[in-house]
Write a protein that holds these residues in place. Structure first.
Motif, PDB file in Angstrom:
ATOM      1  N   ALA A   1     -83.174 -66.615  78.861  1.00  0.00           N
ATOM      2  CA  ALA A   1     -82.124 -65.615  78.753  1.00  0.00           C
ATOM      3  C   ALA A   1     -82.486 -64.361  79.555  1.00  0.00           C
ATOM      4  CB  ALA A   1     -81.900 -65.241  77.281  1.00  0.00           C
ATOM      5  N   ASP A   2     -81.516 -63.557  79.811  1.00  0.00           N
ATOM      6  CA  ASP A   2     -81.715 -62.237  80.387  1.00  0.00           C
ATOM      7  C   ASP A   2     -81.067 -61.232  79.447  1.00  0.00           C
ATOM      8  OD1 ASP A   2     -82.217 -60.080  81.985  1.00  0.00           O
ATOM      9  OD2 ASP A   2     -80.672 -60.539  83.475  1.00  0.00           O
ATOM     10  N   PRO A   3     -81.849 -60.466  78.676  1.00  0.00           N
ATOM     11  CA  PRO A   3     -83.300 -60.286  78.775  1.00  0.00           C
ATOM     12  C   PRO A   3     -84.080 -61.450  78.150  1.00  0.00           C
ATOM     13  CG  PRO A   3     -82.462 -58.971  76.985  1.00  0.00           C
ATOM     14  CD  PRO A   3     -81.247 -59.559  77.678  1.00  0.00           C
ATOM     15  N   LEU A   4     -85.332 -61.619  78.576  1.00  0.00           N
ATOM     16  CA  LEU A   4     -86.146 -62.749  78.146  1.00  0.00           C
ATOM     17  C   LEU A   4     -86.322 -62.838  76.629  1.00  0.00           C
ATOM     18  CD1 LEU A   4     -88.945 -63.008  80.835  1.00  0.00           C
ATOM     19  CD2 LEU A   4     -87.327 -64.776  80.205  1.00  0.00           C
ATOM     20  N   PRO A   5     -86.473 -61.711  75.897  1.00  0.00           N
ATOM     21  CA  PRO A   5     -86.684 -61.846  74.441  1.00  0.00           C
ATOM     22  C   PRO A   5     -85.556 -62.553  73.702  1.00  0.00           C
ATOM     23  CG  PRO A   5     -87.333 -59.656  75.163  1.00  0.00           C
ATOM     24  CD  PRO A   5     -86.657 -60.316  76.341  1.00  0.00           C
ATOM     25  N   ALA A   6     -84.375 -62.638  74.328  1.00  0.00           N
ATOM     26  CA  ALA A   6     -83.260 -63.337  73.677  1.00  0.00           C
ATOM     27  C   ALA A   6     -83.312 -64.848  73.877  1.00  0.00           C
ATOM     28  CB  ALA A   6     -81.932 -62.798  74.198  1.00  0.00           C
ATOM     29  N   THR A   7     -84.311 -65.331  74.615  1.00  0.00           N
ATOM     30  CA  THR A   7     -84.433 -66.772  74.824  1.00  0.00           C
ATOM     31  C   THR A   7     -84.714 -67.474  73.501  1.00  0.00           C
ATOM     32  OG1 THR A   7     -85.284 -66.411  77.053  1.00  0.00           O
ATOM     33  CG2 THR A   7     -85.699 -68.560  76.063  1.00  0.00           C
ATOM     34  N   LEU A   8     -84.000 -68.555  73.261  1.00  0.00           N
ATOM     35  CA  LEU A   8     -84.097 -69.259  71.983  1.00  0.00           C
ATOM     36  C   LEU A   8     -85.199 -70.314  72.022  1.00  0.00           C
ATOM     37  CD1 LEU A   8     -80.280 -69.811  71.443  1.00  0.00           C
ATOM     38  CD2 LEU A   8     -81.704 -68.169  70.220  1.00  0.00           C
ATOM     39  N   GLU A   9     -85.922 -70.418  70.931  1.00  0.00           N
ATOM     40  CA  GLU A   9     -86.888 -71.499  70.755  1.00  0.00           C
ATOM     41  C   GLU A   9     -86.416 -72.328  69.568  1.00  0.00           C
ATOM     42  OE1 GLU A   9     -90.952 -70.337  70.643  1.00  0.00           O
ATOM     43  OE2 GLU A   9     -90.722 -68.827  72.210  1.00  0.00           O
ATOM     44  N   VAL A  10     -85.862 -73.484  69.854  1.00  0.00           N
ATOM     45  CA  VAL A  10     -85.276 -74.314  68.808  1.00  0.00           C
ATOM     46  C   VAL A  10     -85.863 -75.716  68.867  1.00  0.00           C
ATOM     47  CG1 VAL A  10     -83.109 -73.030  68.689  1.00  0.00           C
ATOM     48  CG2 VAL A  10     -83.322 -74.916  70.292  1.00  0.00           C
ATOM     49  N   GLU A  11     -85.853 -76.366  67.716  1.00  0.00           N
ATOM     50  CA  GLU A  11     -86.272 -77.760  67.655  1.00  0.00           C
ATOM     51  C   GLU A  11     -85.167 -78.642  68.255  1.00  0.00           C
ATOM     52  OE1 GLU A  11     -88.541 -78.633  63.717  1.00  0.00           O
ATOM     53  OE2 GLU A  11     -87.075 -77.069  63.255  1.00  0.00           O
ATOM     54  N   LEU A  12     -85.498 -79.896  68.492  1.00  0.00           N
ATOM     55  CA  LEU A  12     -84.478 -80.840  68.930  1.00  0.00           C
ATOM     56  C   LEU A  12     -83.362 -80.909  67.893  1.00  0.00           C
ATOM     57  CD1 LEU A  12     -86.741 -83.693  70.277  1.00  0.00           C
ATOM     58  CD2 LEU A  12     -85.028 -82.474  71.611  1.00  0.00           C
ATOM     59  N   PRO A  13     -82.125 -81.112  68.329  1.00  0.00           N
ATOM     60  CA  PRO A  13     -81.028 -81.161  67.361  1.00  0.00           C
ATOM     61  C   PRO A  13     -81.135 -82.352  66.414  1.00  0.00           C
ATOM     62  CG  PRO A  13     -80.196 -80.869  69.602  1.00  0.00           C
ATOM     63  CD  PRO A  13     -81.646 -81.217  69.709  1.00  0.00           C
ATOM     64  N   LEU A  14     -80.708 -82.137  65.191  1.00  0.00           N
ATOM     65  CA  LEU A  14     -80.448 -83.236  64.284  1.00  0.00           C
ATOM     66  C   LEU A  14     -79.152 -83.920  64.722  1.00  0.00           C
ATOM     67  CD1 LEU A  14     -81.281 -81.093  61.209  1.00  0.00           C
ATOM     68  CD2 LEU A  14     -82.416 -83.277  61.616  1.00  0.00           C
ATOM     69  N   ILE A  15     -78.895 -85.072  64.173  1.00  0.00           N
ATOM     70  CA  ILE A  15     -77.693 -85.829  64.522  1.00  0.00           C
ATOM     71  C   ILE A  15     -76.854 -86.031  63.264  1.00  0.00           C
ATOM     72  CG2 ILE A  15     -76.802 -88.023  65.399  1.00  0.00           C
ATOM     73  CD1 ILE A  15     -78.144 -86.383  67.535  1.00  0.00           C
ATOM     74  N   VAL A  16     -75.558 -85.742  63.375  1.00  0.00           N
ATOM     75  CA  VAL A  16     -74.617 -86.050  62.294  1.00  0.00           C
ATOM     76  C   VAL A  16     -73.532 -86.935  62.891  1.00  0.00           C
ATOM     77  CG1 VAL A  16     -72.994 -85.161  60.605  1.00  0.00           C
ATOM     78  CG2 VAL A  16     -75.084 -83.878  61.105  1.00  0.00           C
ATOM     79  N   ARG A  17     -73.590 -88.225  62.550  1.00  0.00           N
ATOM     80  CA  ARG A  17     -72.637 -89.181  63.110  1.00  0.00           C
ATOM     81  C   ARG A  17     -71.331 -89.190  62.322  1.00  0.00           C
ATOM     82  NH1 ARG A  17     -76.697 -94.133  62.835  1.00  0.00           N
ATOM     83  NH2 ARG A  17     -77.338 -92.891  61.046  1.00  0.00           N
TER      84      ARG A  17
END
Length: 610
Positions: free
Chosen positions: A233-249
């Protein structure tokens, strides 16, 4: 009380249905749960819990907000505002308001969000602080589940950033849904928090995925979505650190009657809901959640058979099949290189490069990054074959492309530029062009330092690696003091990383300690050199006991260096023992792989005779 907000940028993803199932399930397992309908413009959570228009829901959240804005004191008890969910043990709903539309909309229209949430001081913030504290004090629930409004709204901001301990964001696969979700979550972690210094924990769920979707393709899709959400992101502190998505079928039956998700038996979506529930309770996203099958790595023979078919398709419909052919060739090159078939790997890599060059000529914006990656891979493979001039040409071109890309999109391509500069430095060093090698690694280390300041978890390991190489370049140029400073910093970083994650970083620590010993020796600091190489050798010994194929060469190298340190300190008996052990290891390795290890054996025997 843990507060979990369920959010989706777009509607129709089953957010409220998932919340109601999770709340019922937790209550059935003995937890006490309050569900709060924050979707004030489109309330409907009450219906998900089995209430009907005939049920008296009381003034609800909208009534509380209305009273607060017009100066009425808060109620002594919230008991009259909550409704016990039918058939559930300890599950309560704080509805948005009465299910009688005229009464509800009139009350909602009278609320001034400008006054509540934007005026200074923020009266609305005080209200929501009171509401959370009051619910916790009176009911002491284990969990508060919040059904947030879709899109970007004032109330959504409250539910996501002010009240939430964790946010589960449901998203579809469209560009609008992914980008919208990313920007809202970026805003969430950038807003001031009311319940501690840490922003809420973020989770993703790809929702309403076809139940019959190929599981390997589903895994590819979730990784692609995670990469889009995690873009710098710009600014860098807004960059997200997330796990892989779960799946809901989704399943055809739910398109007719979604209440089957609550009452039906044997639905595959229940497996998905259980995985979501585990995440809510604090567990990490599993590598292969329900519905996802991780692909096994195909053999080179399988890849070659697939490539032969893709070549035919690419000749007929190049626009559609050339990208797949290029990717398969890259995978084949990697597989062949891994099993030591380097000449074949280089040939496959050249064909992949030619294919990506063809694609980049047609659409440079789309394929220049892939072209640069193909050039980098080919350069590394050629370097391993000793074809250094050819390797240098490929890596110089890769670095030039990444530099252009980084000028327009530094957040996305500066890491690639730094990697290519590191490879470029190694090529220059191998050709004896030491000044150019130093300039390249200095620039790479500078980039990684900036990146590591913004995202230490992601880039501190790269910074340590570049400092390790920087030390070698200074040493090549006879600048021992600067070489020592660089390797001391690298070893310090890797020691911290190895303490936190030994399986991942202990080998890197041993490498830096070996180099640190050499730098001390260059400056005549022999006792310090000995301490560093003794620690490195001990680490390699433990690693070689567990994985001899991987670490016996490193152990032999460190023992050779240890012998030299002992000899310089006049401890000749220990020097002899160390070099005898090193020579024994090299002898075994040379018997199995003479081309790779006979030179090391010769060097070890030379030291042994000396």
């Amino acid at each position: 009380m843990k507060v979990t907000t369920f959010y989706s940028f777009k509607g129709g993803l089953g957010r409220s249905l998932l919340l109601s199932w999770a709340a019922r399930q937790m209550a059935a397992e003995g937890a006490s749960v309050i569900a709060l309908d924050f979707d004030l413009e489109a309330p409907g959570l009450a219906y998900k819990f089995g209430f009907t228009a005939k049920d008296a829901m009381g003034p609800g959240l909208v009534g509380l907000l209305h009273q607060f804005q017009f100066g009425q004191p808060p109620p002594d008890s919230l008991h009259d505002y909550l409704r016990k969910v039918p058939g559930a043990k300890d599950l309560w709903l704080l509805p948005a308001g009465p299910l009688d539309p005229p009464t509800y909309w009139k009350t909602l229209a009278a609320i001034s969000w400008e006054s509540l949430l934007r005026d200074k001081p923020s009266h609305g913030l005080r209200f929501f602080q009171w509401l959370r504290e009051a619910l916790e004090a009176e009911f002491a629930p284990d969990h508060l589940f919040i059904d947030a409004r879709t899109g970007v709204t004032e109330m959504g901001g409250v539910a996501l950033s002010i009240l939430a301990d964790q946010v589960l964001a449901l998203t579809g696969t469209s560009e609008e849904s992914v980008v919208g979700t990313r920007e809202v979550l970026r805003s969430t972690i950038s807003m001031p928090q009311s319940w501690g210094d840490k922003p809420p924990r973020l989770g993703l769920a790809l929702s309403r995925m076809p139940a019959n979707m190929d599981p390997i393709e589903l895994d590819k899709l979730r990784r692609s979505i995670r990469d889009r959400i995690s873009e710098v992101a710009d600014p860098l502190p807004a960059t997200l650190e997330v796990e892989l998505p779960l799946i809901v079928r989704s399943e055809p039956a739910l398109q007719v009657d979604e209440t089957l998700a609550l009452t039906g038996e044997g639905l595959r979506v229940h497996e998905d809901y259980q995985a979501v529930l585990a995440w809510i309770q604090g567990e990490a996203v599993p590598t292969d959640p329900p519905g996802v099958l991780l692909p096994e790595t195909p053999s080179p023979q399988e890849l070659k058979a697939s490539i032969a078919h893709q070549r035919i398709l690419a000749e007929r419909v190049p626009d559609q099949y050339l990208p797949d052919l290029a990717l398969s060739l890259m995978n084949l090159a990697g597989q062949l290189s891994f099993v030591g078939r380097r000449e074949e790997a280089a040939l496959a890599s050249r064909e992949a490069l030619a294919t990506y060059r063809q694609l980049a000529d047609l659409d440079p914006e789309a394929y220049d990054p892939s072209l640069a990656m193909a050039l980098s891979n080919l350069g590394v493979m050629l370097s391993e074959l000793g074809r250094r001039e050819e390797a240098l040409l490929a890596i110089e071109e890769a670095a030039g492309i990444y530099r252009r890309l980084a000028e327009t999109r530094p957040d996305a391509f500066e890491p690639n530029l730094a990697t290519s500069l590191n490879n470029l430095s190694n090529c220059y060093a191998g050709l004896g062009r030491r000044e150019e090698a130093l300039l390249a690694i200095e620039e790479a280390a500078g980039i990684y330092r900036r990146l590591a300041e913004a995202r230490p978890d992601a880039f501190v390991p790269n910074l340590a690696a570049s400092l390790n190489n920087l030390s070698n370049r200074y040493a090549d140029l006879g600048r021992p003091e600067e070489a020592l400073l660089a390797i001391e910093e690298a070893a310090g970083i890797r020691r911290k990383l190895a303490k936190a994650r030994p399986d991942a970083f202990v080998p890197n620590l041993a490498t830096s300690l070996n180099n640190l010993s050499n730098r001390y020796a260059d400056l005549g600091r022999r006792e310090e050199a000995l301490l560093a190489i003794e620690e490195a050798a001990e680490i390699y010994r433990k690693l070689a006991e567990a994985r001899p194929d991987a670490f016996e060469p490193d152990l032999a190298m460190s023992l050779n260096n240890l012998s030299n340190c002992y000899a310089k300190l006049g401890r000749h008996e220990k020097a002899l023992l160390a070099i005898e052990e090193a020579a024994g290891i090299y002898r075994r390795l040379a018997e199995a792989r003479p081309d790779a290890f006979e030179p090391n054996l010769a060097a070890g025997l030379n030291n042994l005779s000396g």
